[in-house]
Scaffold this active site. Structure first.
Site, PDB file in Angstrom:
ATOM      1  N   GLU A 280      32.464  35.547  47.038  1.00 27.75           N
ATOM      2  CA  GLU A 280      33.705  34.834  47.316  1.00 27.75           C
ATOM      3  C   GLU A 280      33.632  34.148  48.683  1.00 27.75           C
ATOM      4  O   GLU A 280      34.127  33.037  48.863  1.00 27.75           O
ATOM      5  CB  GLU A 280      34.873  35.824  47.250  1.00 27.75           C
ATOM      6  CG  GLU A 280      36.219  35.164  47.108  1.00 27.75           C
ATOM      7  CD  GLU A 280      37.313  36.156  46.688  1.00 27.75           C
ATOM      8  OE1 GLU A 280      37.025  37.033  45.852  1.00 27.75           O
ATOM      9  OE2 GLU A 280      38.425  36.045  47.194  1.00 27.75           O
ATOM     10  N   GLU A 283      31.569  31.147  48.265  1.00 28.92           N
ATOM     11  CA  GLU A 283      32.346  30.140  47.531  1.00 28.92           C
ATOM     12  C   GLU A 283      33.347  29.465  48.467  1.00 28.92           C
ATOM     13  O   GLU A 283      33.527  28.246  48.440  1.00 28.92           O
ATOM     14  CB  GLU A 283      33.085  30.812  46.366  1.00 28.92           C
ATOM     15  CG  GLU A 283      33.850  29.823  45.503  1.00 28.92           C
ATOM     16  CD  GLU A 283      34.736  30.493  44.452  1.00 28.92           C
ATOM     17  OE1 GLU A 283      34.675  31.735  44.317  1.00 28.92           O
ATOM     18  OE2 GLU A 283      35.485  29.766  43.780  1.00 28.92           O
ATOM     19  N   CYS A 300      40.965  39.159  42.614  1.00 30.28           N
ATOM     20  CA  CYS A 300      40.606  40.561  42.353  1.00 30.28           C
ATOM     21  C   CYS A 300      41.662  41.299  41.565  1.00 30.28           C
ATOM     22  O   CYS A 300      41.384  42.301  40.925  1.00 30.28           O
ATOM     23  CB  CYS A 300      40.428  41.321  43.659  1.00 30.28           C
ATOM     24  SG  CYS A 300      39.331  40.524  44.781  1.00 30.28           S
ATOM     25  N   SER A 320      39.499  31.820  43.056  1.00 33.98           N
ATOM     26  CA  SER A 320      38.067  32.028  43.242  1.00 33.98           C
ATOM     27  C   SER A 320      37.447  32.375  41.892  1.00 33.98           C
ATOM     28  O   SER A 320      38.005  33.162  41.128  1.00 33.98           O
ATOM     29  CB  SER A 320      37.836  33.168  44.228  1.00 33.98           C
ATOM     30  OG  SER A 320      36.499  33.615  44.120  1.00 33.98           O
ATOM     31  N   LYS A 359      43.977  46.431  34.928  1.00 32.60           N
ATOM     32  CA  LYS A 359      42.510  46.499  34.845  1.00 32.60           C
ATOM     33  C   LYS A 359      42.062  46.837  33.429  1.00 32.60           C
ATOM     34  O   LYS A 359      40.975  46.451  33.007  1.00 32.60           O
ATOM     35  CB  LYS A 359      41.971  47.557  35.817  1.00 32.60           C
ATOM     36  CG  LYS A 359      41.986  47.134  37.266  1.00 32.60           C
ATOM     37  CD  LYS A 359      40.832  46.200  37.605  1.00 32.60           C
ATOM     38  CE  LYS A 359      40.998  45.629  39.009  1.00 32.60           C
ATOM     39  NZ  LYS A 359      40.153  44.443  39.230  1.00 32.60           N
ATOM     40  N   GLU A 362      41.978  43.620  31.793  1.00 34.11           N
ATOM     41  CA  GLU A 362      40.897  42.788  32.331  1.00 34.11           C
ATOM     42  C   GLU A 362      39.560  43.158  31.673  1.00 34.11           C
ATOM     43  O   GLU A 362      38.772  42.290  31.301  1.00 34.11           O
ATOM     44  CB  GLU A 362      40.793  42.974  33.845  1.00 34.11           C
ATOM     45  CG  GLU A 362      39.727  42.098  34.507  1.00 34.11           C
ATOM     46  CD  GLU A 362      39.513  42.427  35.986  1.00 34.11           C
ATOM     47  OE1 GLU A 362      39.484  43.620  36.339  1.00 34.11           O
ATOM     48  OE2 GLU A 362      39.377  41.485  36.777  1.00 34.11           O
ATOM     49  N   GLU A 367      35.438  37.357  27.691  1.00 30.51           N
ATOM     50  CA  GLU A 367      34.303  36.854  28.473  1.00 30.51           C
ATOM     51  C   GLU A 367      33.635  37.943  29.326  1.00 30.51           C
ATOM     52  O   GLU A 367      32.592  37.701  29.925  1.00 30.51           O
ATOM     53  CB  GLU A 367      34.732  35.673  29.353  1.00 30.51           C
ATOM     54  CG  GLU A 367      35.735  36.003  30.457  1.00 30.51           C
ATOM     55  CD  GLU A 367      37.192  35.926  30.000  1.00 30.51           C
ATOM     56  OE1 GLU A 367      37.452  36.007  28.782  1.00 30.51           O
ATOM     57  OE2 GLU A 367      38.065  35.811  30.882  1.00 30.51           O
ATOM     58  N   CYS A 504      46.662  47.291  45.937  1.00 30.83           N
ATOM     59  CA  CYS A 504      46.263  48.251  44.895  1.00 30.83           C
ATOM     60  C   CYS A 504      46.799  49.655  45.144  1.00 30.83           C
ATOM     61  O   CYS A 504      47.028  50.411  44.206  1.00 30.83           O
ATOM     62  CB  CYS A 504      44.746  48.325  44.815  1.00 30.83           C
ATOM     63  SG  CYS A 504      43.977  46.715  44.784  1.00 30.83           S
TER      64      CYS A 504
END
Lengths: 574, 163
Positions: A280, A283, A300, A320, A359, A362, A367, A504
């Site tokens: 990141e 990037e 994230c 990102s 999560k 996710e 993908e 979190c």
């Protein structure tokens, strides 16, 4: 602050004029029972458990919504009050499924607690029972409306805290329910799966989806090599779930417990958090130098990513492309690690322990199979791990501390602070600054981005380049900043967004805490881990350096692109 | 979530011209949700999902909240209504004179439950708490016609008049 004089249970008190009676009774050392009231949400007076007597009032009043006034005389304890409270709870129980012993919230249920506190010894009413189907539609949360006491806390959490407005009261009278629009499952509405509704639900009406069964099964299968990663925020909350004070740092005990449970390797998501910073950070520098889309926004937090895909599909270029630490870790477990350990990736089961309900969703995104397999097979929340530890009969308090396994258990202080709002930004700045200037950063504590303030901003001079950053947590604040970006009014370079309050550490998968300052205590625990780390910058992590040198190549390189980066797309839910 | 047109027009036509007019009439009025819903319902007969979604988007009100309002008030309907509205009284007087059996007879005849509409859209069946015609108990109304001193056996004959 303007104060008023009042008498509570015969004692004289001075209390702020803007207080409710309930707040005033706290000053007086009285614990008036509450149920629909939540210290962080607007009071609504729905449940009437908190009734008290006000001299001159015709009937008992709900103390949570009744403002104090000069000369007010309040009585919180009389036979009539105690009987009224007991009656309210009895009526709630009259149509409540009495399956406490097998309920996920057994021993952690506010209705159960309050029934004990107000002294319910019998339920005199045998009311009509509700019979609504279970909402099992999504990977993160399970809704059982039969256990709903219609307190409306989830509605308030979703709208006031998150600005997502999934829930509303529907219908009327006995048929009143709390449901998403058109009584659809959460998978059909704009739910981000952040789980804040579950974390304010006083009963078992909204709970975390329990995925422990397949993990137990994998652990019992000798043909499987079961690897686990633990997110930064779990180590400061697991102890709390097992009876320790909020903010207790239990990293070593947690590792020991996971080994006892039978995991073959216990790794640290902090390792892949360091890796996230490498990707990141690179990037960000690339976008800064080559005129890429700015501000760049962190990706994230899967609750936040869902939110962006649902509500801001036009701004997804700002996110990102670096995967979250969980998914980077997953992609490496069945490739890099399997190769190193000479394992057939088909026999590797990858489990993650997360503070987060989103999560779970996710991990099953189509993908997220970069390794050729499901990168993360099962996601358990902090509370599910606590349950496994209890079920296995492990006495957590007496466990000797153990260390993470190599190489994916080696991490820096920059990795651990991912668990708190501002941590990803701070970790990124520690690395990006050194990459820009080529000089060692002396002061690495970026305190402006820490803490529980909703929107934090800082302007930094990095080697002559001015970098403007913002850090927001909760989706309500995310909406504010995204609207600014959409209107072209946000002149930041880099923004960190986390869906849950405090980051979190305040995730929907964390133990439920009603302590007002529990988030700060967990945050303190996170920064304690950071300061105690010998290495506190991601790019100095020797295991990360080794990973790039021997296997991955360069950040943003071909292998990174394939394994560690992703793309986002608009979500259509109905 | 999406408010895209769900018919096959490919988004070319705006099916909500009438609704746009209603919305523009109230665009500067605070607390206009209920009048907008009332007018939308009278324009379209009922509040289809697409209509509610469209109102939510244009008025910037969460669709969950509008759903809450629509389901709270019995005047709003989320499903198409029948040509004939049957209202079977379940008030005290009717109750003691066998209103439950009357309701069941109507339900059996129409093969729908209270609150539902027949698939041919001919009948919608509702219950009411009192029609104020207790002397005629048990009683029901079909549209504006009052039918009293009902028996379960007589229901078919009455309903056939509206077929």
């Amino acid at each position: 602050m303007e104060m008023v004089n009042m008498i509570i249970d015969g004692g004289k008190f001075k209390v702020p004029k803007n207080f409710t009676i309930l707040e005033a009774t706290r000053i007086a050392g009285v614990k008036v029972p509450t149920l629909c009231n939540h210290p962080e949400l607007r009071p609504e007076g729905n449940c009437r458990v908190c009734v008290v007597e006000v001299k001159g009032a015709r009937s008992l009043v709900a103390s949570c919504v009744y403002p104090v006034s000069e000369g007010m005389v309040v009585n919180t304890n009389s036979p009539a009050i105690r009987e009224a409270r007991r009656m309210v709870v009895e009526l709630l129980l009259a149509n409540h499924p009495q399956d406490c012993l097998s309920c996920q919230r057994n021993l952690h249920c506010e209705l159960q607690t309050i029934a004990a506190e107000v002294g319910v010894r019998q339920v005199r009413f045998d009311g009509e029972k509700k019979n609504y189907p279970l909402d099992n539609s999504n990977p993160s949360l399970v809704r059982d409306q039969n256990k709903c006491i219609v307190c409306g806390r989830c509605i308030r959490a979703c709208s006031e805290r998150q600005g997502v407005h999934v829930y509303s009261f529907a219908n009327r009278g006995f048929n009143t329910t709390v449901v998403p629009a058109f009584n659809q499952g959460l998978d059909k509405v704009s739910c981000t799966y952040c789980g804040q509704c579950a974390s304010v639900c006083p009963t078992g009406a909204i709970v975390i989806k329990d995925d422990t069964a397949p993990v137990w099964q994998a652990l019992a299968n000798p043909a499987k090599h079961v690897v686990v990663q633990t997110a930064p925020a779990v180590r400061v909350a697991l102890g709390e779930a097992l009876g320790m004070p909020p903010g207790s740092v239990v990293t070593g005990k947690m590792v020991a417990a996971l080994k006892r449970l039978g995991f073959s390797k216990v790794f640290d998501t902090n390792f892949s958090a360091d890796l996230t910073i490498m990707e990141e950070g690179a990037e960000f520098l690339d976008r800064l130098k080559n005129g890429g889309t700015l501000p760049m926004i962190t990706s994230c937090s899967p609750g936040w990513v869902n939110f962006a895909e649902l509500f801001y599909p036009d701004l997804l270029d700002h996110l990102s492309t670096a995967k979250s630490p969980q998914q980077m870790f997953g992609a490496l477990v069945k490739t890099y690690y399997a190769e190193q350990a000479k394992l057939d990736p088909a026999n590797v089961i990858s489990v993650s322990i997360m503070p987060c309900t989103a999560k779970k969703a996710e991990a099953i995104r189509t993908e997220m199979c970069a390794s050729g397999y499901r990168d993360v097979d099962y996601v358990l929340t902090t509370t599910e791990l606590a349950k496994m530890i209890q079920e296995a009969g492990i006495d957590f308090h007496f466990l000797a501390e153990e260390n993470y396994d190599d190489p994916m258990g080696i991490a820096t202080g920059a990795g651990v602070i991912f668990g708190a709002s501002g941590g990803v930004m701070e970790a990124a700045l520690r690395t990006v600054s050194e990459l820009i200037t080529g000089e060692e950063l002396e002061c690495i504590d970026f305190k402006d981005v820490r803490g529980l303030k909703g929107v934090k901003e800082a302007t930094l001079d990095i080697g002559g380049t001015e970098v403007r950053v913002a850090v927001v947590h909760t989706l309500l604040n995310a909406r504010k900043i995204m609207d600014k970006i959409r209107a072209g009014e946000a002149n930041y370079h880099f923004i960190e967004i986390m869906a849950c309050p405090g980051g979190c550490i305040g995730g929907g998968g964390q133990p439920i805490s009603m302590t007002n300052d529990f988030r700060q205590k967990r945050i303190d625990g996170i920064y304690e881990c950071d300061t105690k780390s010998t290495i506190r910058k991601s790019h100095l992590n020797p295991a990360i350096k080794e990973l790039y040198t021997s296997w991955l190549g360069e950040p943003l390189g071909e292998k990174s692109h394939k394994l560690l980066h992703t793309h986002y797309h608009q979500q259509y839910r109905d | 979530m999406s408010n895209q047109c769900k018919c096959n027009c490919g988004g070319k036509s705006n099916a909500f011209t009438q609704l746009d007019e209603i919305l523009s009439k109230y665009q500067n009025t605070k607390g206009a949700l209920i009048p907008v819903l009332q007018e939308a319902q009278s324009a379209y007969g009922y509040l289809a999902r697409e209509v509610v979604d469209y109102i939510a988007e244009k008025m910037n009100i969460p669709v969950s909240q509008i759903y809450g309002v629509v389901t709270f008030y019995s005047q709003f309907h989320l499903n198409p209504r029948g040509k004939n509205i049957i209202r079977v009284c379940q008030g005290t007087a009717c109750h003691v004179r066998g209103a439950k059996a009357i309701l069941k007879a109507v339900e059996d005849n129409l093969k729908i439950a209270a609150g539902e509409t027949t698939s041919d859209l001919n009948f919608t069946l509702e219950t009411v708490a009192c029609l104020g015609a207790c002397g005629l108990a048990p009683v029901m109304m079909v549209n504006d016609d009052t039918h009293g001193r009902l028996t379960p056996e007589g229901i078919t004959e009455i309903l056939d008049k509206y077929r």
